[in-house]
Write a protein that holds these residues in place. Sequence first.
Motif, short mmCIF file in Angstrom:
data_model
loop_
_atom_site.label_atom_id
_atom_site.label_comp_id
_atom_site.label_asym_id
_atom_site.label_seq_id
_atom_site.Cartn_x
_atom_site.Cartn_y
_atom_site.Cartn_z
N ALA A 202 0.84 -1.21 0.00
CA ALA A 202 0.00 0.00 0.00
C ALA A 202 0.87 1.25 0.00
CB ALA A 202 -0.93 -0.01 1.21
N VAL A 203 1.95 1.24 0.78
CA VAL A 203 2.84 2.40 0.83
C VAL A 203 3.49 2.63 -0.54
CG1 VAL A 203 4.91 3.38 1.88
CG2 VAL A 203 3.32 2.06 3.29
N VAL A 204 4.03 1.57 -1.12
CA VAL A 204 4.71 1.70 -2.41
C VAL A 204 3.73 2.13 -3.50
CG1 VAL A 204 6.04 0.48 -4.18
CG2 VAL A 204 6.55 0.10 -1.76
N TYR A 205 2.51 1.60 -3.43
CA TYR A 205 1.48 2.03 -4.38
C TYR A 205 1.26 3.53 -4.29
CZ TYR A 205 -3.17 2.73 -6.40
OH TYR A 205 -4.23 3.21 -7.13
N ALA A 206 1.15 4.06 -3.07
CA ALA A 206 0.88 5.49 -2.88
C ALA A 206 2.03 6.35 -3.41
CB ALA A 206 0.62 5.78 -1.41
N ILE A 207 3.26 5.99 -3.07
CA ILE A 207 4.39 6.85 -3.44
C ILE A 207 4.77 6.70 -4.92
CG2 ILE A 207 5.29 6.98 -1.09
CD1 ILE A 207 7.41 4.93 -1.83
N ASP A 208 4.30 5.65 -5.57
CA ASP A 208 4.60 5.46 -6.99
C ASP A 208 3.54 6.04 -7.92
OD1 ASP A 208 7.10 4.40 -6.99
OD2 ASP A 208 6.50 2.31 -7.18
N GLN A 209 2.56 6.74 -7.36
CA GLN A 209 1.55 7.36 -8.20
C GLN A 209 2.16 8.53 -8.99
OE1 GLN A 209 -1.79 6.26 -8.65
NE2 GLN A 209 -0.66 4.58 -7.69
N PRO A 210 1.64 8.83 -10.18
CA PRO A 210 2.15 9.99 -10.93
C PRO A 210 1.92 11.29 -10.16
CG PRO A 210 0.11 9.16 -11.90
CD PRO A 210 0.53 8.15 -10.87
N GLU A 211 2.69 12.29 -10.48
CA GLU A 211 2.69 13.53 -9.69
C GLU A 211 1.33 14.22 -9.63
OE1 GLU A 211 5.76 16.12 -11.01
OE2 GLU A 211 7.38 14.77 -10.39
N HIS A 212 0.47 13.97 -10.60
CA HIS A 212 -0.82 14.66 -10.60
C HIS A 212 -1.86 13.93 -9.74
CE1 HIS A 212 -1.30 11.63 -13.85
NE2 HIS A 212 -2.56 11.59 -13.43
N ALA A 213 -1.48 12.78 -9.15
CA ALA A 213 -2.44 11.99 -8.36
C ALA A 213 -1.96 11.84 -6.93
CB ALA A 213 -2.61 10.60 -8.99
N ASN A 214 -2.89 12.04 -5.98
CA ASN A 214 -2.57 11.84 -4.57
C ASN A 214 -3.57 10.85 -3.96
OD1 ASN A 214 -1.48 12.09 -1.98
ND2 ASN A 214 -2.80 13.81 -1.46
N VAL A 215 -3.06 9.73 -3.50
CA VAL A 215 -3.89 8.77 -2.76
C VAL A 215 -3.86 9.21 -1.31
CG1 VAL A 215 -4.18 6.36 -2.10
CG2 VAL A 215 -3.29 6.92 -4.37
N GLN A 216 -4.94 9.79 -0.83
CA GLN A 216 -4.93 10.42 0.50
C GLN A 216 -5.07 9.43 1.65
OE1 GLN A 216 -6.92 14.64 -0.96
NE2 GLN A 216 -7.35 13.88 1.06
N GLU A 217 -5.76 8.32 1.42
CA GLU A 217 -5.93 7.34 2.49
C GLU A 217 -6.10 5.95 1.89
OE1 GLU A 217 -8.59 6.64 6.54
OE2 GLU A 217 -9.46 7.78 4.90
N ILE A 218 -5.45 4.97 2.51
CA ILE A 218 -5.64 3.57 2.13
C ILE A 218 -5.97 2.79 3.40
CG2 ILE A 218 -4.61 1.48 1.16
CD1 ILE A 218 -2.74 3.23 -0.48
N VAL A 219 -7.10 2.12 3.38
CA VAL A 219 -7.52 1.24 4.50
C VAL A 219 -7.32 -0.20 4.05
CG1 VAL A 219 -9.40 0.54 6.00
CG2 VAL A 219 -9.21 2.93 5.29
N VAL A 220 -6.56 -0.96 4.84
CA VAL A 220 -6.30 -2.37 4.51
C VAL A 220 -6.78 -3.23 5.67
CG1 VAL A 220 -4.59 -4.06 3.76
CG2 VAL A 220 -4.21 -1.62 3.28
N MET A 221 -7.75 -4.10 5.39
CA MET A 221 -8.34 -4.93 6.44
C MET A 221 -8.13 -6.41 6.15
SD MET A 221 -9.81 -3.21 8.86
CE MET A 221 -11.01 -4.33 9.58
N PRO A 222 -7.92 -7.22 7.20
CA PRO A 222 -7.88 -8.67 6.98
C PRO A 222 -9.28 -9.19 6.63
CG PRO A 222 -7.84 -8.17 9.32
CD PRO A 222 -7.76 -6.87 8.61
N THR A 223 -9.33 -10.29 5.93
CA THR A 223 -10.64 -10.86 5.55
C THR A 223 -11.23 -11.66 6.68
OG1 THR A 223 -9.48 -12.74 4.55
CG2 THR A 223 -10.10 -10.91 3.10
N GLN A 224 -10.45 -11.95 7.73
CA GLN A 224 -10.97 -12.73 8.87
C GLN A 224 -10.78 -11.92 10.16
OE1 GLN A 224 -9.45 -16.72 9.08
NE2 GLN A 224 -9.55 -17.00 6.88
#
Length: 224
Positions: A202-224
Amino acid sequence: MAGKVLFITGASSGIGAQTARQAADAGWKVALFARSEDKLKDLASEIGENAIALPGDVTDLGSLQAAVDKTQETFGSLDAVFANAGTGLDTPGIEKGDPEEWSKLIDINIKGILLTLKASYPALKKAKGHLVLTGSVAGRIHISASVYGASKWFVHGLAGNMTPDMREWGGRCTVIAPGMVDTPFFDEAKPDKLKPEDIAKAVVYAIDQPEHANVQEIVVMPTQ
């Protein structure tokens, strides 16, 4: 994004260490900051020439400033900061809670993030860089008498406040909110929960976005 530089606090184990590995695999140079010098050196050796070990204390502004300066000296810039260092409580709640534990938690989970940002802000501004904070699902919901959860509410609030501030000079801010992760943070293994690799992605996904895009929040939950 190849060749950009990521500074990580709490980098010696768990989410921080795994993020360092995955960011390096994605072409980032990584500056590893934590108190555990031996673990940092082992991790830097594992990653190779694109990693530097920077032992230090996240509650000490001087230590953080020296590490940020060394990062820029070594790699030439600082393009992203992952303020990941955090701690929990042995005794949760208010009635039975230990005020000394609260002080330690506040020093690391709140002041540590503020000091990390204070030390790195000029470098981030110069690079039009990216700030990533480790929040928590506990900082998005109300948990009965949870002091730890309240500290993560601060993190989410700070991320929300930094987003418009950094936007003014071309920077970005992201908060990552994991559910329960199987890391040394817990006394017992949590094999059916999230893995550090999941949060690192999730961190690498956020920082690898192109400069015109900002992922402001990522919520990651376990399925169980």
